[in-house]
Design an enzyme around this catalytic site. Structure first.
Site, PDB file in Angstrom:
ATOM      1  N   ASP A 169       0.846  -1.190   0.000  1.00  0.00           N
ATOM      2  CA  ASP A 169       0.000   0.000   0.000  1.00  0.00           C
ATOM      3  C   ASP A 169       0.885   1.245   0.000  1.00  0.00           C
ATOM      4  OD1 ASP A 169      -2.285   1.822   0.775  1.00  0.00           O
ATOM      5  OD2 ASP A 169      -3.298  -0.105   0.941  1.00  0.00           O
ATOM      6  N   HIS A 221      -3.751   6.455   3.139  1.00  0.00           N
ATOM      7  CA  HIS A 221      -4.460   5.245   2.699  1.00  0.00           C
ATOM      8  C   HIS A 221      -3.907   3.975   3.354  1.00  0.00           C
ATOM      9  CE1 HIS A 221      -5.563   2.012  -0.170  1.00  0.00           C
ATOM     10  NE2 HIS A 221      -6.614   2.753  -0.457  1.00  0.00           N
ATOM     11  N   SER A 277     -11.110  -0.609  -1.235  1.00  0.00           N
ATOM     12  CA  SER A 277      -9.896  -0.574  -0.408  1.00  0.00           C
ATOM     13  C   SER A 277     -10.212  -0.756   1.063  1.00  0.00           C
ATOM     14  CB  SER A 277      -9.214   0.795  -0.513  1.00  0.00           C
ATOM     15  OG  SER A 277      -8.334   0.851  -1.578  1.00  0.00           O
TER      16      SER A 277
END
Ligand SMILES: *[C@@H]1O[C@H](CO)[C@@H](O)[C@H](O)[C@H]1NC(C)=O
Ligand SMILES: *[C@@H]1O[C@H](CO)[C@@H](O)[C@H](O)[C@H]1NC(C)=O
Ligand SMILES: *[C@@H]1O[C@H](CO)[C@@H](O)[C@H](O)[C@H]1NC(C)=O
Ligand SMILES: *[C@@H]1O[C@H](CO)[C@@H](O)[C@H](O)[C@H]1NC(C)=O
Length: 826
Positions: A169, A244, A609
């Site tokens: 990620d 994120h 996600s």
């Protein structure tokens, strides 16, 4: 964006070179990144060929840290370098990585003409141009302005202990409380098979690996080849500047009960699904760019390190250019990870709600779809006449007392009459530029800004409205829908000034009616007096109500497909549904890709996600209880126990193209259904499949040449199934059923007692099904073969859906979704 910037740079360079040295103008041939796969066994599978039994755990068979493995790795790297030196012109390329652990190959930055030479070199199997990789989040500001898309096709202290979840990620924020060590409950148990490392660098000191974070690495060679990285956000360390990666990791494995406070407001507590699981970080996506090559290098390393579960809330931008979907390099790396015993959990993508939008394809991964939960953040605009209009915005009320009402003004009416600025909608209606509005008029007012061209085509944003509100001292802003553009999608975002979005045009009309009634104008339409009043209510308090879960609008839909022409294939995608809409989790205050969320320690965001790490965390809990289970067994346990019902006892609904439209969802929206963690811990039966089964599956696909399968996977087509639908998945998908067919399945009893199961069927429309045997008794660890016999009774031009239900005498229930397209009676 990065590509075009580079193209511009190269063409200006070309011009300079042409002026001086015309003879070497070929230097302008643009380089790209290519992924090259080679003959020869990678380290993890070395010495295991022909053994028939593939390792189910890393470390069985060959120890990657042994001298023999190290020397094999060196041999592979040397062979890559030698090939490049021999085949290519010196100086015409940069090798970015050698892949050596689970796949033998390399990534190289070079020009198309050099690549032609690589393709002809001995031992080269596959050459694929890098696709960009992206985060599978629907960033909140992008959520606004979506109408353009509508018209297109469309036991907390121990839970997870001993497991390591890997995250490929954007990195992690190591100082976040969701990842802090707990002095009252330190990590002491050893992780015998895990061998990570802690790479340090900007904002990521060595102490960042604190027991909770057991390993952290970053992969940047591809990103650096693709674009000029920006040192003030593309940190060359595992640090997460985007937010994120921290969000995803904390959903799966964040600490238990961490208070969520944003702008001083307490929203509740956040916990990971497996709060005691360890986190291994593989940063491969940067705020400026994400490159598939870095993702592959990360996967290659994660498997060698020995993560149990790999979370991919990221993926390629698009299906592979030439290859069939299952044989793209990304799929091949995930297959190799599965072969090494690692469960790969993958986001299905955010391209919904149209069909054929999934970007997770392969039966060896778990593709996760996203659901809306029953929590929402209703906001209110209160008009002077007492009318209350519903809207969205995580903001406090426009006055502490709530009852104080403020002057209501339409931005268009507050324009500086003789101002020298473009008289376009962004300037005025959309409140993007403070210099367009008369400060004396808007100070202390609630100002109506109108959704218009700028939002529609993506050039306007909420940050600019908030800035205008601050600069000019609005009491609050109201962003209203515009009948010219229709309703818009509004996601709750924390506003640092009072504000509310009114996404429905019908509501916007009510506001406009009230406003016009209260406003008197002269003959030219200029306002003489305003007497409209309004207040913005508290918008930060959650309400839990309504039907849930529902399949989120953005969540990508099946059917799964085999090529860019979108020919459907006999695999169910998505596999499963998990919460992915408006999820609170850890955030990195730098928030480099999303200035709206800068300074926040937590963010409420949406995407497949966010659904993916819910499944990773639950899988870690299953793994903790059943350390010997293979990836397919864990995947099966989650699938067969998932529910297709919502909190009202009806079949789960899915959001469609239109705002608030709901229709009954099908497996192409939710896979087997919404994950049910408690039942998944004790599934009774599992459908298991391994590497050789996946090869047999590939070999039974129609129109697929065995040589290309061998080239991609190394697996020879020594056996194949009667049809690809015979792969032992916990679902049955048949894209073209003619006449009758028998599909085979095999279940294993993973419970501790013998159990008798009865087979029930809810057949899809147009198909008759019977299962043989109709009931069976199976001992612990025992297996039972099932024949599922299907006959077409009516040809249809679209899929129809049903299910098989195996009901056990000890209360275990296994549900298997059926998705069948009956094309002809014979
Ligand atoms: C680099 O990032 C910083 C911080 O986000 C930004 O202010 C700056 O403009 C960026 N520089 C370039 C060259 O893009
Ligand atoms: C966005 O809308 C404005 C105003 O109509 C227009 O000038 C501009 O060209 C549009 N931009 C794009 C990218 O369409
Ligand atoms: C928002 O819009 C303003 C004004 O057009 C612009 O300067 C700014 O860069 C935009 N911010 C983002 C995050 O797009
Ligand atoms: C399906 O058709 C076959 C042969 O056409 C027949 O023998 C069988 O009984 C049928 N099965 C069902 C469930 O109707």
């Amino acid at each position: 964006m990065a590509r075009s910037r580079r193209a511009v740079w190269i063409s200006s360079l070309t011009r300079k070179l042409l002026t001086f040295v015309i003879a070497i103008s070929c230097i302008a041939e643009e380089r790209d990144i290519y992924i090259v796969l080679m003959e020869g066994e990678p380290v993890v599978f070395h010495h295991q060929k022909n053994s028939g039994t593939m390792p189910t755990e890393k470390g069985e068979g060959s120890d990657p840290n042994s001298e023999a493995s190290k020397s094999h790795a060196k041999h592979l790297i040397d062979s890559h370098d030698q090939l490049l030196q021999t085949a290519l012109d010196a100086g015409s390329y940069t090798k970015l990585y050698s892949f050596k652990n689970i796949v033998n190959g390399f990534a190289v930055h070079t020009s198309p003409s050099q690549v032609e030479r690589i393709k002809k070199a001995p031992g080269v199997k596959i050459v694929e141009r890098d696709r960009r990789a992206k985060l599978m989040t629907t960033y909140t500001p992008q959520f606004l302005g979506l109408p353009a898309v509508w018209t297109q096709e469309g036991g907390d202290r121990n839970a997870g202990e001993g497991t390591v979840i890997g995250f490929v990620d954007s990195g992690i924020d190591p100082l976040h409380p969701s990842f802090a060590g707990d002095p009252t409950n330190p990590y002491i148990s050893e992780l015998p098979r895990f061998s990570g490392t802690c790479e340090s660098g900007p904002l990521f000191p060595e102490t960042s690996c604190n027991g909770k974070i057991v390993s952290a690495r970053f992969f940047s060679a591809g990103a650096q080849a693709a674009t000029a990285l920006n040192a003030s956000m593309d940190f060359l360390s595992p640090f997460d500047a985007a937010g994120h990666g921290s969000h995803v990791a904390s959903i799966a494995a964040g600490n238990f009960g961490v208070p969520v406070v944003v702008d001083g407001f307490y929203y509740g507590k956040a916990s990971g699904m497996a709060p005691r699981a360890r986190i291994a970080v593989y940063k491969a996506i940067y705020p400026s760019v994400g490159v598939l090559t870095d993702v592959l290098a990360a996967i290659d390393q994660a498997v060698l390190d020995g993560v149990h579960i790999l979370t991919l809330s990221i993926g390629p931008d698009q299906p592979p250019e030439d290859a069939i979907t299952f044989l793209g390099t990304f799929e091949i790396f995930m297959l190799a990870a599965n072969k090494a015993g690692i469960l790969v959990i993958q986001a299905v993508g955010n391209g919904g709600p149209g069909p054929y939008t999934v970007v997770s394809y392969s039966p060896w991964t778990v593709g996760v779809a996203a659901s809306d939960t029953d929590r929402s953040y209703p906001g209110t605009l209160i008009l002077g006449n007492g009318q209350k209009i519903g809207g969205v915005g995580l903001s406090g009320p426009s006055s502490g007392q709530g009852l104080l009402q403020h002057r209501l003004i339409l931005a268009k009416d507050a324009v500086i009459r003789n101002g020298n600025f473009p008289r376009i909608s962004q300037y005025i209606e959309e409140c993007q530029y403070p210099e367009a509005l008369d400060p004396a008029v808007v100070l202390g007012s609630v100002v109506i800004c109108t959704f218009s061209d700028g939002f529609y085509n993506g050039t306007s944003n909420l940050t600019a409205i908030i800035n205008t509100a601050k600069v000019l001292g609005f009491v609050g802003f109201v962003l209203v829908a515009n009948p010219r553009y229709g309703d818009f999608i509004a996601e709750p975002i924390p506003f640092s000034v009072p504000g509310i979005m009114i996404p429905r045009t019908s509501d916007a009309l009510l506001i406009s009616q009230y406003y016009e009634e209260q406003t008197s104008r002269d003959k030219r339409g200029l306002v003489i007096s305003y007497s409209g009043r309004a207040a913005i209510g508290e918008g930060r308090t959650a309400a839990c109500m309504g039907r849930a879960p529902t399949v989120s609008r953005f969540s990508a839909r099946g059917p799964d497909y085999i090529d860019q022409r979108k020919n459907p294939t006999d695999v169910l995608k998505p596999d499963i549904l998990a919460p992915g809409h408006q999820i609170w989790a850890a955030w990195s205050p730098l928030s480099a890709s999303d200035p709206m969320l800068a300074g926040q320690n937590f963010a409420l965001i949406s995407g497949t996600s966010m659904a993916t790490p819910h499944i990773s965390g639950i899988a870690a809990l299953i793994k903790q209880n059943n350390p010997k289970w293979t990836p397919s067994m864990i995947a099966s346990a989650m699938s067969t126990t998932a529910t297709k019902y919502d909190n009202q006892g009806d079949q789960i609904m899915a959001h469609g193209f239109e705002i608030d439209s709901l229709y009954t969802a099908a497996p192409f929206g939710f896979g087997a259904g919404h994950v049910n963690p408690s039942r998944a811990m004790d599934p009774g039966l599992v459908f298991s499949a391994g590497y050789e089964d996946y090869i047999s599956f590939l070999c039974s696909l129609p129109n697929l040449d065995p040589a290309s399968i061998r080239t991609a996977t190394g697996g020879p087509c020594t056996s194949s199934f009667g049809s690809p639908a015979d792969l032992n998945l916990a679902s049955v998908t048949i894209t073209a059923l003619s006449g009758s067919r028998t599909v085979h399945r095999r279940v294993t009893n993973v419970a501790s007692k013998p159990e008798t199961y009865v087979c029930g069927v809810l057949p899809p429309v147009g198909v008759m099904i019977d299962i043989h045997p109709p009931w069976f008794r199976v001992a612990p660890q025992g297996i039972q073969d099932l024949e599922i016999r299907l006959n077409v009774t009516q040809a249809l031009d679209d899929f129809s859906f049903g299910e098989i239900v195996l009901t056990g005498s000890l209360d275990h229930i296994a549900r298997i979704p059926l998705s069948v397209l009956p094309v002809s009676l014979s």
